[in-house]
Design a protein around this motif. Structure first.
Motif, short mmCIF file in Angstrom:
data_model
loop_
_atom_site.label_atom_id
_atom_site.label_comp_id
_atom_site.label_asym_id
_atom_site.label_seq_id
_atom_site.Cartn_x
_atom_site.Cartn_y
_atom_site.Cartn_z
N VAL A 136 -13.49 26.78 130.45
CA VAL A 136 -14.61 25.98 130.08
C VAL A 136 -15.86 26.66 129.98
N ASN A 137 -16.35 26.86 128.68
CA ASN A 137 -17.55 27.76 128.43
C ASN A 137 -18.73 27.09 128.94
N LEU A 138 -19.60 28.00 129.47
CA LEU A 138 -20.99 27.52 129.95
C LEU A 138 -21.73 26.81 129.00
N SER A 139 -21.61 27.25 127.65
CA SER A 139 -22.43 26.68 126.51
C SER A 139 -21.69 26.66 125.21
N GLY A 140 -22.34 26.04 124.20
CA GLY A 140 -21.67 26.14 123.06
C GLY A 140 -22.62 25.49 121.79
N PRO A 141 -22.85 26.09 120.77
CA PRO A 141 -23.57 25.36 119.74
C PRO A 141 -23.04 24.16 118.99
N ASP A 142 -23.59 23.24 118.47
CA ASP A 142 -22.71 22.24 117.94
C ASP A 142 -23.08 22.37 116.41
N ILE A 143 -22.17 22.95 115.73
CA ILE A 143 -22.42 23.38 114.16
C ILE A 143 -21.28 22.02 113.38
N CYS A 158 -51.33 24.97 122.45
CA CYS A 158 -50.12 25.44 121.72
C CYS A 158 -48.82 25.49 122.39
N GLY A 159 -47.90 25.31 121.77
CA GLY A 159 -46.37 25.11 122.45
C GLY A 159 -45.33 25.90 121.69
N VAL A 160 -44.24 26.35 122.23
CA VAL A 160 -42.99 26.79 121.73
C VAL A 160 -41.84 26.34 121.88
N PHE A 161 -40.93 26.31 121.10
CA PHE A 161 -39.82 25.97 121.07
C PHE A 161 -38.74 27.12 120.97
N ALA A 162 -37.45 26.93 121.51
CA ALA A 162 -36.67 28.27 121.06
C ALA A 162 -35.37 27.82 120.83
N PHE A 163 -34.61 28.57 119.84
CA PHE A 163 -33.26 27.92 119.31
C PHE A 163 -32.23 29.18 119.49
N TYR A 164 -32.25 29.51 120.52
CA TYR A 164 -30.92 30.30 120.88
C TYR A 164 -29.55 29.38 121.25
N PRO A 165 -28.47 29.98 120.85
CA PRO A 165 -27.20 29.10 120.72
C PRO A 165 -27.09 28.45 121.97
N ASN A 166 -27.56 28.43 123.12
CA ASN A 166 -27.34 27.77 124.15
C ASN A 166 -28.38 26.52 124.43
N LYS A 167 -29.39 26.43 123.49
CA LYS A 167 -30.40 25.65 123.42
C LYS A 167 -30.02 24.22 122.79
N GLN A 168 -30.80 23.18 122.84
CA GLN A 168 -30.18 21.82 122.29
C GLN A 168 -29.96 22.05 120.76
N ILE A 169 -30.97 22.63 120.08
CA ILE A 169 -30.71 22.85 118.66
C ILE A 169 -30.64 24.36 118.58
N THR A 170 -30.19 24.85 117.52
CA THR A 170 -29.94 26.25 117.38
C THR A 170 -30.13 26.82 115.87
N THR A 171 -30.76 27.94 115.90
CA THR A 171 -30.79 28.82 114.56
C THR A 171 -30.24 30.15 114.64
N GLY A 172 -29.46 30.20 115.70
CA GLY A 172 -28.89 31.64 116.21
C GLY A 172 -29.63 32.07 116.83
#
Length: 372
Positions: free
Chosen positions: A3-10, A172-186
């Motif tokens: 069971v992987n810790l995380s994974g993107p939903d593509i 100001c604020g920041v979001f991140a999109f690493y593959p373990n995040k809610q949404i990802t851009t890689g």
């Protein structure tokens, strides 16, 4: 079972749009980054969204845009990923840590004011694991002391406190999109602000200091190559369209964990503050009682094919931080105690009930084996 810790939903829709970009004449500085930014501004009802190549880059650009520099102090939390402190170390500013709230694991707002000095320039708060900070109270302190506020919402896209979306209430604020995040851009990130000045500076700085007019090879200032490319933006366009669906999927997984861990002796499930009106789950982190060997349980889970990690190692106890600033153990006791008790369990959108049952079963076994 593994069971992987995380994974993107593509889905196929993301794949199709990326292929469309590959067939176009734009792989960078094209229409998809503008489309992605527009979707973010509309969803979060902010004036500006600026795409960058990582959440770390976004935080660094905001530090630059706010004029934080050598000799300045920034109040922040030691319970976070190192990027939330590194971003102002890049500019030789000094971190001033505030210990965390026992329940939310966010910065303890009641302890901020006592750390403010004449050198304090800003407060950088982190929405840890998706739990949004009470920005209303943070802003009161900032306004009273003429400080800027950066909201690191890299783990909290879509979360809400009192109905207000995380990432939208600071300067100001920041979001991140690493593959373990809610949404990802890689890899990738997004800056949010309602300030024209901050937005213009960030757009220039992300692209080698290029003039806001876009004139080719005309550079107003020293900048960076922090751009998000068109392939990343294409992923982001579709992922952004699916954000509400993704948040619901992650809530389903969190609910299952909560249900199956209810009443398990020695385990504390994640706390959700009463003012968190929407939780966008980044990770699912449990805490073990002090009479359980957390590291041994981690090893047991790993040996049984279960992805798991301790979240987080305190920033102030990282070797380079101790060397630079002389931090030591017991400087921030709540952070350290909680850090020594946490386990991030496998968590992603499409985790199955069988996988969750297996994880919970092995967690119970590990607790039984390593309770003392």
């Amino acid at each position: 079972m593994k069971v992987n810790l995380s994974g993107p939903d593509i889905t196929q829709k993301e794949i199709d749009l990326v292929v469309e970009v590959l067939k176009s004449k734009y792989l960078s500085i094209g229409p998809k980054i503008q489309e992605f930014e527009q979707k973010v501004t509309e969803y979060f009802q902010v004036k500006h969204a600026i795409g960058v190549n990582s959440g770390t880059s976004g935080l660094h650009l905001l530090v630059k845009a706010l004029g934080i520099t050598e000799g300045d102090e920034v109040i922040t939390t030691p319970f976070s990923f190192v990027a939330s402190t590194n971003c102002f170390l890049f500019e030789k500013a000094k971190p001033v840590f505030v210990d965390i709230d026992e329940n939310t694991m966010n910065i303890d707002i009641n302890k901020i004011e006592e750390k403010i000095t004449k050198k304090t320039k800003a407060i950088l708060v982190v929405d840890v694991f998706g739990q949004p900070v009470n920005m209303e109270e943070v802003n009161k302190i900032a306004n009273k002391n003429n400080l800027k506020v950066i909201e690191d919402s890299c783990e909290a896209i879509g979360s809400e406190n009192k109905g207000i979306k995380a990432g939208t209430l600071g300067d100001c604020g920041v979001f991140a999109f690493y593959p373990n995040k809610q949404i990802t851009t890689g890899e990738g990130g997004m800056i949010l602000t309602n300030s024209d000045e901050i937005a213009n500076l960030c757009r220039s700085l992300r692209s080698q200091g290029r003039a806001v007019t876009g004139t080719w090879l005309h550079h107003d200032r020293l900048g960076y190559n922090y751009r998000m490319n068109e392939l990343q933006a294409a992923l982001g366009v579709v992922q952004m369209e699916r954000l509400d669906e993704i948040i619901e999927k992650r809530q389903r997984v969190a609910n299952l964990y909560n249900e199956k861990l209810e009443g398990v002796t020695g385990v504390t499930v994640p706390y959700i503050d009463s003012e968190t009106t929407r939780m966008s789950w980044f990770v699912y982190v449990v805490r073990l009682d002090s009479n359980i060997g957390r590291n041994s349980v981690l090893k047991y889970l790993t040996n049984n094919g279960i992805g798991c990690k301790p979240y987080f190692t305190p920033i102030h106890l990282q070797p380079y931080m101790k060397e630079m600033f002389g931090f030591k153990e017991n400087d921030f006791p709540i952070t350290e105690r909680i850090s020594n008790s946490t386990i991030a369990l496998p968590f992603h959108n499409n985790l199955t009930i069988d996988e969750i049952d297996y994880v919970v079963k092995k967690l119970k076994e590990g607790i039984k084996l390593y309770k003392y």
